[in-house]
Every structure is written in C-alpha cells, then in structure tokens.
Design an enzyme around this catalytic site. Structure first.
Site, PDB file in Angstrom:
ATOM      1  N   TYR A  36       0.614  -1.390  -0.299  1.00 56.44           N
ATOM      2  CA  TYR A  36       0.002   0.234  -0.095  1.00 56.44           C
ATOM      3  C   TYR A  36       1.118   1.239  -0.241  1.00 56.44           C
ATOM      4  CZ  TYR A  36       1.113  -0.692   5.173  1.00 56.44           C
ATOM      5  OH  TYR A  36       1.543  -1.226   6.055  1.00 56.44           O
ATOM      6  N   SER A 274       5.702   2.273  11.050  1.00 54.02           N
ATOM      7  CA  SER A 274       6.121   0.935  10.712  1.00 54.02           C
ATOM      8  C   SER A 274       5.292   0.245  10.103  1.00 54.02           C
ATOM      9  CB  SER A 274       6.186   0.077  11.828  1.00 54.02           C
ATOM     10  OG  SER A 274       5.799  -1.692  11.730  1.00 54.02           O
ATOM     11  N   LYS A 275       5.083  -0.157   9.111  1.00 59.22           N
ATOM     12  CA  LYS A 275       4.432  -0.841   7.939  1.00 59.22           C
ATOM     13  C   LYS A 275       3.628  -1.573   8.939  1.00 59.22           C
ATOM     14  CE  LYS A 275       7.643  -0.830   3.843  1.00 59.22           C
ATOM     15  NZ  LYS A 275       7.583  -1.994   2.788  1.00 59.22           N
ATOM     16  N   ARG A 276       3.917  -2.182  10.332  1.00 55.40           N
ATOM     17  CA  ARG A 276       2.994  -2.860  10.796  1.00 55.40           C
ATOM     18  C   ARG A 276       1.390  -1.988  11.213  1.00 55.40           C
ATOM     19  NH1 ARG A 276       7.735  -5.790  12.481  1.00 55.40           N
ATOM     20  NH2 ARG A 276       7.742  -3.891  14.129  1.00 55.40           N
ATOM     21  N   GLN A 277       2.054  -0.643  11.588  1.00 54.99           N
ATOM     22  CA  GLN A 277       0.742   0.332  11.767  1.00 54.99           C
ATOM     23  C   GLN A 277      -0.643  -0.026  10.585  1.00 54.99           C
ATOM     24  OE1 GLN A 277       4.036   3.486  13.717  1.00 54.99           O
ATOM     25  NE2 GLN A 277       2.327   4.176  13.694  1.00 54.99           N
TER      26      GLN A 277
END
Length: 508
Positions: A36, A274-277
């Site tokens: 994304y 962070s891409k985990r957010q």
C-alpha cells in the site's frame, strides 16, 4: 472529495495538454508495487508534485517493479487510485502514458539490456560468476569478524579469457558495477554537502541479476536519464545510495539530476513509522472518513517546507500548498505527526466544503451513501430522511460538532435520518398534540433553538405539564433516544416540517 472541484478539473485539463510537452523541471515519484501507499510515500509524492507545479514543471509516476518476487497483485492500481484520491495527479503515468514510456520498469527490459552492454564495453561493469554459496560464506565470515558484509570484488579481476571460458561452460552470472573512490561531496538540496566514499564502505553492486532483471540502482539511473528527470526528491534513506548513482551517471557520461533527500516522519511519540501500523496507510484514512486535503496538510505540517503565513490552524487548499511550498524551507530534522491536528484539519475542511454550494451535490451523495450503509435495515422502506435540503441543513448544523462525515451516523445522531417508532404509552401525548398545533403557527424563520425553547417553557407553564416530562416525551417522539442534543436544538436541526410530521405521526 476535494474542496475546489473546479480547480481540479482545470488542473486535469492542463495536465492532458502538457503531458506530451517536455518541460525544464521534471520530477518523478517511483514507488514499488509491493504493498500500500503509506504516509512517507504520500509525502514524497506530494513534495515532488508541489515542486513541479510551483515551477510549471512535469510530475511523473513510474512503477519500479524490478524485484518481481515482491510484487503484490493490484498494488499498482491501488497506488494510482490513492494518488488520484489525494489530488496528486501525474502528468505522465502507466495508465495515461506519455512521451517517454513505458512507465513500468518490467516493460523496459530491452532498454536496460541495451544500456548495461554500454557499461560492459567501456569497462565500467563486469560479469560476476560467484555462487550464492560463496556469497553467503563471505557474509557469514564478515559477521563473525564484526565487519560489514560486502562483496570482495573477486570477479572484477578475471581476464577476458577466463570470462569467455566460464561463459562457454554455461555458468550463470550477474553483472556488477565497478565502484571507484568518491572523496568529493555531492550537493544535497536539503542537507547540503554530503560525503560518503561508497567504494570504501561497499563492494561492487549488482546492476543486473541472473533472472534478467536490472536492480533498483541501475534501472533507477537509466530511467531518470531517459525520462529527463531534472530533480530527484526522495526519502533520506536513499541518501547513502546517491554517490553510487552519481558514479553510474559518470560511467555513462551523463549529466545527473539534482538530488534532495526528505527527512523522516515520526509517530507522535518519536518512534519510526512501521508498516505494521494501520494508521500509516493512505487507504486507512480514506476508509476512516479523512478527506484528502486534511491528510496532505497533516503530513506537510510534520514535514516542513512551507511558508505558513496563515498559521497552523488553517487547512491550506491545493493552490495555497503549491504557492507556499519552498524546498529551501525543508529542515533536516525528523518531524513528528500530530493526530490531533489531523482531526482539526478535517473539521476545517468539512466547514470549507459546506460553505461552497458547488460541493453540495457531492456532499448529498456522500451522506446519502453513508446513511444507507449505516442503517441498511431501514434503507428499503420510507423511514430514512434523505431530503437534500435536510442533508445540507444537517451539515451546516453539525460542521463544528463533528470531525468526520461518518460521525453523522453515530447512534446519538440516528434521529437525524431515521424516523423513530415511539411507544403509545408515553405520558402527555394529548398535550403534545396541542403543542404541535401551536407550533404550526410558528414561521420557519422563527423555528430556531432559542425561540423554540421559549415556546416550550411557556407551554409547560401554561398547561401544567412538568417541563422535564415534556422534554422526555418530545425526545422520545422525535428521536426514539434517551440521550442526544437538547430537544429545542433537535427540533431546529430536524426543521419545522419534519418535527411536526414526527409529532403528529406518533400522537395520532
């Protein structure tokens, strides 16, 4: 949704006319379709877009998909969609095309093969036959000796005869670029002089992989040259790669673009994004009801580079962002996001949209969709109030009470859209019937909170109806809720006709 639709329409028309004319200032946003679009990427795209627009230049979208193993299906289309939603409209891109396409690297392989041959012939590159096993051994040895892993340039020193022999035996190979010392600094548009001797700190990099695809560094340089990119604005994480890119330009005998690197954006607590957010993705904000301009103001406020003569509480339009952008105002320090400001900007933008009648049709369509989705069980009957005049009146009333359009369909505001089914066992229904007949004589201009409150108190006193009980009955009849805005305010926002219809509907 955008504040000024006329501006965007004109902007798009200018882009169509300009997209096939070369301009002196040419910049690009070149994401990889590996996921994304996140806030950092959006900031990079925006700053390139604003720089181009402020200089009457050209903004290009290029998709860098040389690492085919990481490509996510549909990611390119989503990236394009997110940029268009944000109002960052490319002059040239994979979908619209342009004079120097294709704009997807996997469709430019012949160009890369042609150019890597140039470097092989002029001695700036060489074939490397090292196996993955040997490279892994080099990495492990370096780690054990507390050294930075890097290639030892072994194949650089093979003779022509040895190379021919290995090729004859069918050995697989990649192509590496010969690094040379870079003692002189390069000029970073934002950070000033930067010195990094890449040949001391790194081994010769791979520029063409065994799978026939170029690496990022090689394709990036070739594309920027062939697309006549004049300025490269990108994240600071690429700053140490710039000397490598400049060496490639030198090997080709090309004039490089000017480079500027954007500092990091941090979370409000100072940690890295962070891409985990969830809240790093642009589509997260789209789905959450954040409008494009507030999101752009949010990241520009964190990223500097603007002359904000109207203060921090002004949601700048596209024209204002273009006019106020100044690359010399970008500071080198990392900046923190401020989620509170995002909601303030979104509220300001809602008010700006409501104040312009040109936006009302779009707003009505957006709210209608929200209401039907939120109360889908009532969408097929006649119990939803979706009259356009009511929607606009509701927006005007709510613009300083909500931070997102989706707030309008929360449970405490359900009464705005859904006709309640109040029980017939309520007290004082006969009194309410009398009250509704009196309110019929109240002109629409006087059907306001202050005037209504006066009438309700007078009616309570003159008819021996306890005011609190009257309010409780009216609230139930009008909304079916136990809590919410004051009854007089509720009647004002519902309007004279809706208020009277609901009272009569439930007392007859």
């Amino acid at each position: 949704m955008h504040r000024n639709f006329a501006f965007l329409t004109r902007n798009f028309q200018v882009i169509i006319r300009r997209s096939y004319a070369r301009s002196q200032i040419r910049v690009r946003f070149a994401p990889s379709p590996t996921g994304y679009l996140h806030l950092g990427g959006l900031r990079t795209a925006l700053y390139n877009y604003l720089f181009a627009r402020s200089k009457n230049g050209c903004f290009i979208l290029r998709i860098e998909d040389t690492d085919q193993t990481r490509v996510v299906p549909g990611a390119m289309e989503q990236l394009h969609s997110d940029l268009m939603w944000a109002g960052i409209i490319p002059d040239e891109d994979p979908i619209r095309g342009g004079p120097v396409g294709p704009y997807v690297q996997s469709k430019r392989l012949d160009l890369y093969k042609e150019h890597v041959e140039i470097l092989l012939k002029n001695g700036s590159a060489y074939r490397c036959f090292c196996s993955e096993t040997r490279l892994k051994l080099l990495r492990n040895t370096a780690v054990k000796e507390s050294q930075t892993p890097k290639y030892d340039n072994r194949c650089r020193h093979f003779s022509d005869e040895e190379v021919k022999d290995r090729l004859k035996r069918g050995q697989t190979y990649c192509i590496r670029f010969k690094l040379t010392p870079t003692p002189d600094p390069f000029k970073d548009l934002i950070y000033g002089d930067i010195t990094y001797n890449v040949s001391v700190n790194e081994g010769d990099p791979v520029i063409f992989k065994t799978d026939g695809f170029p690496t990022y560094h090689f394709a990036n340089v070739v594309d920027d040259h062939l697309m006549e990119i004049s300025h490269v604005l990108r994240g600071v994480e690429w700053q140490m790669s710039t000397p490598k890119h400049l060496l490639l330009y030198k090997a080709f005998g090309w004039t490089p673009p000017q480079y500027g690197h954007l500092p990091l954006i941090l979370n409000s607590n100072g940690t890295k994004l962070s891409k985990r957010q969830d809240d790093i993705r642009v589509d997260y904000y789209r789905k959450d009801g954040i409008l494009p301009l507030p999101l752009l103001n949010y990241i520009t406020l964190a990223g500097s580079g603007f002359v904000r003569d109207k203060g921090l509480s002004h949601c700048y339009s596209y024209q204002e962002l273009i006019k106020s952008f100044d690359i010399n105002k970008i500071n080198v320090n990392s900046s923190r996001l401020d989620p509170i400001k995002l909601m303030e900007f979104n509220q300001l933008e809602i008010s700006n949209l409501v104040s312009n009648k040109e936006n009302h049709k779009f707003l009505v369509e957006r709210i209608t969709k929200l209401v039907k989705e939120a109360f889908s069980d009532r969408a097929l009957d006649d119990s939803l109030n979706l009259n356009p005049d009511h929607i606009i009146a509701t927006l005007k009333w709510a613009q300083h009470r909500i931070t997102k359009l989706s707030d309008l369909v929360k449970s405490d505001l359900k009464f705005l859209w859904v006709k309640p089914n109040a029980g017939k066992d309520l007290k004082y229904l006969e009194a309410v019937d009398v009250l509704s007949k009196k309110l019929e004589g109240l002109e629409r201009d006087h059907f306001c909170k202050e005037s209504l409150l006066t009438h309700l108190k007078e009616f309570s006193n003159n008819n021996n109806v306890p005011f609190a009980d009257l309010m409780k009955t009216l609230r139930s009849l009008l909304s079916g809720l136990k809590e919410g805005p004051g009854v007089a305010e509720m009647m004002e926002i519902l309007g004279r006709d809706t208020t009277l219809n609901r009272l009569k509907r439930n007392v007859t």
